[in-house]
Design a protein around this motif. Structure first.
Motif, mmCIF file in Angstrom:
data_model
loop_
_atom_site.group_PDB
_atom_site.id
_atom_site.type_symbol
_atom_site.label_atom_id
_atom_site.label_comp_id
_atom_site.label_asym_id
_atom_site.label_seq_id
_atom_site.Cartn_x
_atom_site.Cartn_y
_atom_site.Cartn_z
ATOM 1 N N SER A 176 1.290 -1.417 -0.466
ATOM 2 C CA SER A 176 -0.262 -0.062 -0.336
ATOM 3 C C SER A 176 1.106 1.376 -0.275
ATOM 4 O O SER A 176 0.740 2.678 -0.632
ATOM 5 N N ALA A 177 1.742 0.982 1.182
ATOM 6 C CA ALA A 177 3.201 2.584 0.596
ATOM 7 C C ALA A 177 3.305 2.507 -0.798
ATOM 8 O O ALA A 177 3.813 3.109 -1.202
ATOM 9 N N LEU A 178 3.743 1.969 -1.741
ATOM 10 C CA LEU A 178 4.489 1.467 -3.062
ATOM 11 C C LEU A 178 3.018 2.309 -3.731
ATOM 12 O O LEU A 178 3.828 3.038 -4.597
ATOM 13 N N ALA A 179 2.486 1.749 -3.488
ATOM 14 C CA ALA A 179 1.329 2.001 -4.101
ATOM 15 C C ALA A 179 0.643 3.560 -4.349
ATOM 16 O O ALA A 179 0.873 4.190 -5.417
ATOM 17 N N HIS A 180 0.974 3.929 -3.109
ATOM 18 C CA HIS A 180 1.047 5.466 -2.986
ATOM 19 C C HIS A 180 2.128 6.404 -3.348
ATOM 20 O O HIS A 180 1.315 7.550 -3.947
ATOM 21 N N ARG A 181 3.549 5.790 -3.428
ATOM 22 C CA ARG A 181 3.875 6.773 -3.929
ATOM 23 C C ARG A 181 4.672 6.173 -5.648
ATOM 24 O O ARG A 181 4.778 7.286 -6.462
#
Length: 269
Positions: free
Chosen positions: A19-24
């Motif tokens: 999820s953190a990578l999706a935001h990035r």
């Protein structure tokens, strides 16, 4: 690699690092195909992303051959992709003798077999130039007590990444192996969190890990290990594994205690 307007399939998107990578990636201007098993969690992730209309949720259980085939068909119908990130994974902190055959099989399937098979099926749908990022682990190069099955899967994924990258040389596709160390996500059991605290092991935030993954993608780094002293330990273990044998032997009793292992337990029949 310039990521703006690139289509990215991210597996395990609703997890901590995912999820953190999706935001990035969304902030970098990509079009995301977000895979996971839980539609509610995926929808919640999607609702918080910038440019929500650019992204799609793809619900699939990667352990199911039928679901994997359906996922590949959806990617094909959407016109292919530029980047594949094999991020889905699982682990169990336990001695091998304390794990069921089903738990062992699931870890090896999701951490190694699934990314190999999914990559094979998606290769024709990857545009050139394109990237495949396999999300590994420091434990892919450092065998750690209590994580024998997880280490096996991630070590296999590291070998797969290296070999496939060499197979695809000159094709326009590049394979990256990205290896975080311990990260503060729900992926870790309470026992793992307590062990890291007891041993003073460093842990990273998923947001920081995601930021480093984005840099690795943009720079097309073939191999990236995160954290100190983990980067050093990876090299030491490759050159002088006996040094780590002795170092981990001193921690053996502590690791076994947090893993809930008793040497009095018998091996399963």
């Amino acid at each position: 690699m310039e990521l703006n307007n690139k289509t990215v399939l991210l597996t395990g998107a609703s997890g901590g690092i995912g999820s953190a990578l999706a935001h990035r990636l969304a902030l970098a201007g990509t079009r995301l195909l977000l895979q996971g098993r839980d539609r509610h969690r995926l929808d919640r992730l999607l609702s918080g992303l910038p440019h929500i209309e650019r992204h799609r949720v793809l619900v699939a259980d990667l352990l199911s051959p039928d679901d994997r085939r359906a996922l590949v068909q959806q990617v094909q119908q959407l016109g292919g992709l530029d980047v594949l990130i094999n991020n889905a994974g699982t682990s169990s902190f336990a001695w091998l003798s304390d794990q069921t055959p089903a738990a062992v099989s699931e870890q090896l399937m999701l951490n190694l077999t699934v990314p190999v098979l999914l990559t094979r099926e998606l290769l024709p749908l990857l545009r050139r130039p394109g990237l495949i990022m396999n999300m590994g682990s420091a434990f892919g190069a450092i065998g750690y007590p209590g994580y024998s099955v997880y280490c096996a899967g991630k070590a296999g994924l590291r070998g797969f990444s290296e070999a496939l990258g060499r197979e695809l040389a000159g094709s326009g596709l590049k394979v990256l192996y990205f290896a975080p160390r311990a990260t503060r996500t729900e992926f870790n059991s309470p026992a793992t969190v307590e062990l890291n605290a007891a041993l003073g092991n460093h842990t990273d935030s998923p947001e920081w890990v995601a930021g480093q993954a984005l840099i690795a993608l943009q720079r097309r780094q073939k191999r990236r290990w995160l954290g100190w002293p983990e980067c050093l330990l990876v090299r030491l273990n490759a050159l002088f594994p006996g040094l780590l044998d002795h170092a981990l032997a001193r921690q053996h009793a502590t690791i076994a205690r947090f893993a809930g292992h008793s040497h009095d337990k018998e091996m399963p029949s």
